[in-house]
Write a protein that holds these residues in place. Structure first.
Motif, PDB file in Angstrom:
ATOM      1  N   ASN A  38       2.503   0.534  -4.544  1.00  0.00           N
ATOM      2  CA  ASN A  38       3.421  -0.463  -5.099  1.00  0.00           C
ATOM      3  C   ASN A  38       2.662  -1.600  -5.782  1.00  0.00           C
ATOM      4  O   ASN A  38       3.076  -2.085  -6.835  1.00  0.00           O
ATOM      5  N   LEU A  39       1.553  -2.035  -5.187  1.00  0.00           N
ATOM      6  CA  LEU A  39       0.763  -3.107  -5.797  1.00  0.00           C
ATOM      7  C   LEU A  39       0.184  -2.646  -7.130  1.00  0.00           C
ATOM      8  O   LEU A  39       0.174  -3.409  -8.114  1.00  0.00           O
ATOM      9  N   GLN A  40      -0.289  -1.403  -7.202  1.00  0.00           N
ATOM     10  CA  GLN A  40      -0.798  -0.875  -8.468  1.00  0.00           C
ATOM     11  C   GLN A  40       0.307  -0.751  -9.502  1.00  0.00           C
ATOM     12  O   GLN A  40       0.083  -0.993 -10.688  1.00  0.00           O
ATOM     13  N   GLU A  41       1.511  -0.389  -9.049  1.00  0.00           N
ATOM     14  CA  GLU A  41       2.640  -0.298  -9.977  1.00  0.00           C
ATOM     15  C   GLU A  41       2.945  -1.670 -10.566  1.00  0.00           C
ATOM     16  O   GLU A  41       3.213  -1.819 -11.766  1.00  0.00           O
ATOM     17  N   PHE A  42       2.902  -2.718  -9.709  1.00  0.00           N
ATOM     18  CA  PHE A  42       3.139  -4.077 -10.213  1.00  0.00           C
ATOM     19  C   PHE A  42       2.072  -4.463 -11.229  1.00  0.00           C
ATOM     20  O   PHE A  42       2.377  -4.975 -12.309  1.00  0.00           O
ATOM     21  N   ALA A  95       0.808  -1.221   0.000  1.00  0.00           N
ATOM     22  CA  ALA A  95       0.000   0.000   0.000  1.00  0.00           C
ATOM     23  C   ALA A  95       0.840   1.269   0.000  1.00  0.00           C
ATOM     24  O   ALA A  95       0.304   2.376  -0.003  1.00  0.00           O
ATOM     25  N   ILE A  96       2.169   1.129  -0.018  1.00  0.00           N
ATOM     26  CA  ILE A  96       3.052   2.299   0.040  1.00  0.00           C
ATOM     27  C   ILE A  96       3.272   2.855  -1.363  1.00  0.00           C
ATOM     28  O   ILE A  96       3.345   2.112  -2.341  1.00  0.00           O
ATOM     29  N   ASP A  97       3.386   4.173  -1.471  1.00  0.00           N
ATOM     30  CA  ASP A  97       3.670   4.852  -2.744  1.00  0.00           C
ATOM     31  C   ASP A  97       5.063   5.475  -2.633  1.00  0.00           C
ATOM     32  O   ASP A  97       5.226   6.621  -2.223  1.00  0.00           O
TER      33      ASP A  97
END
Length: 893
Positions: free
Chosen positions: A692-696, A682-684
């Motif tokens: 981070n999960l969205q970036e992945f 959940a960290i940006d």
């Protein structure tokens, strides 16, 4: 404006003979406290626009006006002329800038590509636009010869050399003399241009726009700001945005009416400062023969030494770059003088050998390759140990060194030396999780904060640069060339992959601290390349110490997982626990996975009368100059990934997401995340609005706020745009019919960002699909960051004789793949027949040509180049450093 730059200085003489260790020391020059518009006479307003920008001051205090008129009249803006003057001026200056930028990079980089030349020129044109609107000389309305002065008079000339930070160079002519001004600006910009190629915010060295922007950010803000352009909230973001607009718009072209103009100025003469073209010949000089001008200046003798006036005598070093050791003892020098020998010979001269000079400055200073430990105390108690930073002035890696633990020094930098500051000492070290710079304190506090350690007393897991009698292993799959000298391009032989060699001595060269090991192989002595320490550590690509090998005995420090042989990676039911403090003998080192940057190891051991494996660790750079070392639970004080065993004794390669946060272990390791902490999903990190999960999920980088470089933060992008150019590495190939398979290499260049796919098909010729060969893949997908893939061809061995046969393999772009095809999108494959041609019974005697179809061995040029990597061309002429035509001056400190 330019910044207060770190200049790295190497100990003189260490590049010509073998030593066990070599030092590379840096110093950040103190500012010269010049007032606004220092020596700015007849200050006038120029106006605006190209060639006529901002404030003008007379050339006279620095250079001779007649010299400017005689040599540079064609590139002076004449305010007394009206119609067509700007176009005339821009045509002439464009010709000069094209020639100087090309000349510079081709001299510094003889093998430079046309694409890089074009990108380099554009980057420098935009830099000159950003700094000065291409403005340098002008005739004033009253006929005075003037030059641009910006930033309250501190910036000089076309590339705005700041007299507060570069006063010595200003005194040498880098302000008023346009060619010296351009060249000195390029020297600084080139250093950042090279570093930018490996920056985390630049996809590849051929991502020219990103590389240009990163180089400008570092040029404008300092080396630590190389990725400043990706941060729209930075206080100087407008500078980076302005530079981007300059590159994109190329507004100078709107004022150039004839791009074919060729300047009549002798570019080579002025770039090399040959006789008649040197800045020194057109300068207004201080009286160097007056000793009253010597205090606080570097005194450069006709015999070549650089000296300081100390207690009525001359304290000297043979090479000006080593003047740092005298500055540390006697104070910082500002400016320089060039007395004639008839005057300087009247003074007693003492010449200091560099290493002894630095030792005299401080016997507690550790040099590259040596060892130290931090022992700083406050009121008798251990002080907080220093954090490790990715670079000086950069970001912390999150690690601290251990108080009292010995570290091998990879680089030493002395920063901030001035009249009021003894300078701060930074050491580059490698710790368990990362490597980078630590601040150990002021130069005059080294004896309190640090302690020198005999590097030969260190266990090998603490050593990065091999010592005499250490064993290194060749890690380059192509082998490494053994040469007589580092500067030699002639290979004695090639040392094969995984060969183990005893180090006879170690030699370190150049600003990147490139390592060369003296070794003996096949009865011959020579040197092999061991990678470089700075600007992207590459030791594991060439030759390095391997921590654990067969026959090593190690002790576990925590409970460690053991998997008996015959158990699959995904079956954890048979796993056993090796207790902490168990003594284990390594039988074999087993490579589980080897990527371009990431390796995964297991170790085969015997435990409880069974043979099996335990996890050996990762080697994986998470970003530039940051390394996860092969370690795990086996090394005291080097616990590495042992933390990932705690409370989880069933870790195996098959468990791809240990913390079940939706991000695979390998992806988290790539970007320095914690594979046992689910909260980091959940960290940006890069503050782009995407976790981070969205970036992945979006195939973007959590360390780059604008991964696809489209000017929109990743968190605001509706769609990620993958890109890259894909092509075969060769245009033709051949394979023997009985070889079974043939692999063709596909290379991805220009951008490694995002997932892209290309289709693969074949076209029959004399060879036929499914009769003579089959294709194993109908398409190939490059994942984010991948630069190379293989296409497998299965070759069918037919019993009958068919002769040599040919077919082609083609690449095509599926709709929406994001890929671009390179020039080599087709490969011609020849299958060499392995059957003998039957005799022709219809022939009666004569010559038998049955063997004429045998393949002829082709010269393979792939081995003609040394596999030992590029050797620094130490003899490159550093442009702009020749003053006074009969000797060479120093680099600016």
């Amino acid at each position: 404006m330019l910044y207060n730059r770190l200049f790295r200085l190497s100990l003189a003489g260490f590049t010509s003979i073998y030593f066990t260790f070599f030092s590379s020391i840096s110093v950040q020059a103190a500012p010269w406290n010049t007032e606004d518009y220092y020596l700015c006479f007849n200050q006038t307003t120029w106006g605006s626009g190209f060639g006529s920008f901002a404030i003008a001051c007379d050339v006279q205090p620095w250079g001779q006006p007649n010299f400017v008129i005689d040599n540079f009249s064609s590139i002076m803006y004449d305010h007394s002329s009206q119609s067509g003057e700007r176009a005339r001026f821009m045509n002439e200056l464009y010709s000069v800038l094209k020639a100087t930028t090309r000349y510079y990079i081709e001299t510094r980089k003889p093998d430079v590509t046309d694409a890089e030349v074009e990108a380099w020129q554009l980057a420098n044109f935009a830099k000159a636009h950003q700094e000065s609107f291409w403005t340098h000389y002008r005739y004033s309305q009253s006929g005075l010869v003037q030059m641009l002065r910006g930033d309250s008079g501190h910036g000089h000339g076309l590339v705005q050399i700041d007299d507060r930070w570069h006063f010595t160079k200003i005194e040498e002519g880098a302000g008023w003399h346009i060619f010296k001004n351009i060249t000195y600006g390029m020297e600084i910009f080139y250093s950042e241009w090279q570093s930018a190629a490996g920056a985390s915010c630049v996809d590849s060295e051929t991502s020219w726009l990103q590389r240009s922007r990163a180089a400008y950010s570092a040029y404008n803000g300092g080396p630590t700001k190389v990725c400043r352009w990706t941060d729209p909230t930075d206080v100087w973001a407008q500078n980076d945005q302005g530079y981007l607009e300059k590159i994109q718009n190329a507004a100078w072209l709107t004022h150039i009416t004839d791009e074919t103009v060729v300047t009549e100025i002798d570019i080579t003469c002025f770039m090399e400062e040959q006789r008649g073209c040197s800045a020194a010949e057109g300068m207004v000089e201080v009286d160097s023969d007056n000793p009253e001008n010597w205090p606080n200046r570097e005194i450069i003798l006709e015999s070549g030494e650089s000296c300081l006036l100390v207690n009525g005598g001359l304290e000297c070093v043979e090479n000006s770059k080593d003047l740092l050791c005298l500055n540390l003892q006697y104070g910082v020098s500002k400016g320089d003088v060039f007395p004639s020998s008839s005057v300087s010979d009247n003074y007693q001269k003492t010449i200091h050998e560099p290493l002894a000079c630095y030792r005299e400055a401080s016997p507690d200073l550790a040099f590259t390759g040596e060892a130290m430990k931090f022992v700083g105390k406050v009121n008798g108690f251990a002080a907080t140990t220093p954090y490790i930073y990715d670079r000086i002035g950069g970001s912390t890696t999150g690690s601290q060194i251990t108080w009292g633990k010995p570290y091998q020094v990879l680089d030493v930098v002395i920063n901030g030396l001035s009249d009021d500051n003894p300078g701060q000492v930074y050491y580059k070290v490698k710790d368990t999780y990362s490597q980078g710079y630590i601040l150990v304190g002021d130069f005059d506090q080294l004896d309190t904060n640090t302690e020198l350690v005999d590097v030969n007393s260190l266990s090998k897991e603490y050593v990065s640069i091999a010592r005499t009698d250490d064993e290194v292993t060749v890690l380059s799959a192509a082998g490494i060339a053994l040469t007589a000298e580092p500067t030699s391009n002639v290979a004695i032989t090639t040392v094969p992959y995984e060969t183990k060699l005893d180090v006879l001595s170690t030699r370190l060269i150049g600003n990147d601290i490139e390592i060369y090991y003296q070794v003996e192989y096949a009865g011959q002595q020579g040197v092999i390349y061991g990678g470089k320490v700075l600007n992207g550590n590459t030791q594991n690509n060439w030759a390095a110490i391997e921590l654990l090998t067969s026959g090593d005995q190690v002790t576990t420090i925590i409970n460690t997982a053991f998997k008996p042989d015959g158990t699959s990676d995904t079956d954890n039911s048979q796993n056993q626990v090796i207790p902490a403090n168990s003594v284990i003998l390594v039988l074999e080192k087993v490579l589980k996975f080897k990527g371009e940057e990431h390796e995964l190891w297991d170790y085969k051991v015997e435990f409880n009368d069974q043979i099996g494996t335990l996890f050996g660790g990762f080697t994986k750079p998470s970003k530039a100059d940051s390394v996860f070392t092969e370690s795990n639970a086996l090394h005291p004080d080097l616990i590495g990934f042992s933390r990932y065993y705690q409370n989880r004794m069933t870790f195996t390669e098959g468990d791809t997401d240990l913390d079940d946060d939706g991000m695979p272990n390998e992806w988290e390791l790539t970007y320095g995340l914690n594979i046992l902490d689910a909260s980091d999903a959940a960290i940006d990190i890069d503050q782009d609005g995407a976790t981070n999960l969205q970036e992945f999920a979006g195939v973007t980088s959590p360390l780059n706020p604008d991964t696809d470089n489209d000017g929109v933060l990743d968190g605001n992008d509706g769609e990620f745009t993958p890109s890259g150019t894909v092509a075969f590495a060769t245009t033709d190939a051949q394979v023997n019919e009985n070889d079974g398979t043939l692999s063709l290499t596909l290379a991805r260049t220009d951008s490694l960002v995002g997932e892209i796919t290309v289709a693969v098909d074949s076209v029959d010729d004399t060879a036929v699909l499914n009769q003579d060969f089959t294709l194993a893949e109908s398409s190939v997908t490059f994942l984010d960051g991948e630069s190379q893939k293989l296409i497998t061809l299965n070759i069918i061995d037919n019993d009958g004789y068919s002769g040599d046969r040919k077919f082609t393999v083609n690449l095509t772009i599926p709709a929406g793949s994001g890929a671009t095809l390179g020039a080599n999108s087709t490969v011609t494959v020849t299958i060499i027949e392995d059957e003998e041609q039957p005799a022709d019974n219809g022939q009666s005697g004569g010559n038998d040509d049955a063997g004429s179809d045998e393949p002829v061995d082709q010269d393979d040029d792939s081995g003609s180049e040394s596999s030992g990597g590029s050797v620094s061309l130490l003899s490159l002429l550093l442009l702009g450093l020749v003053r006074w035509f009969h000797f060479q001056t120093r680099q600016s400190v």
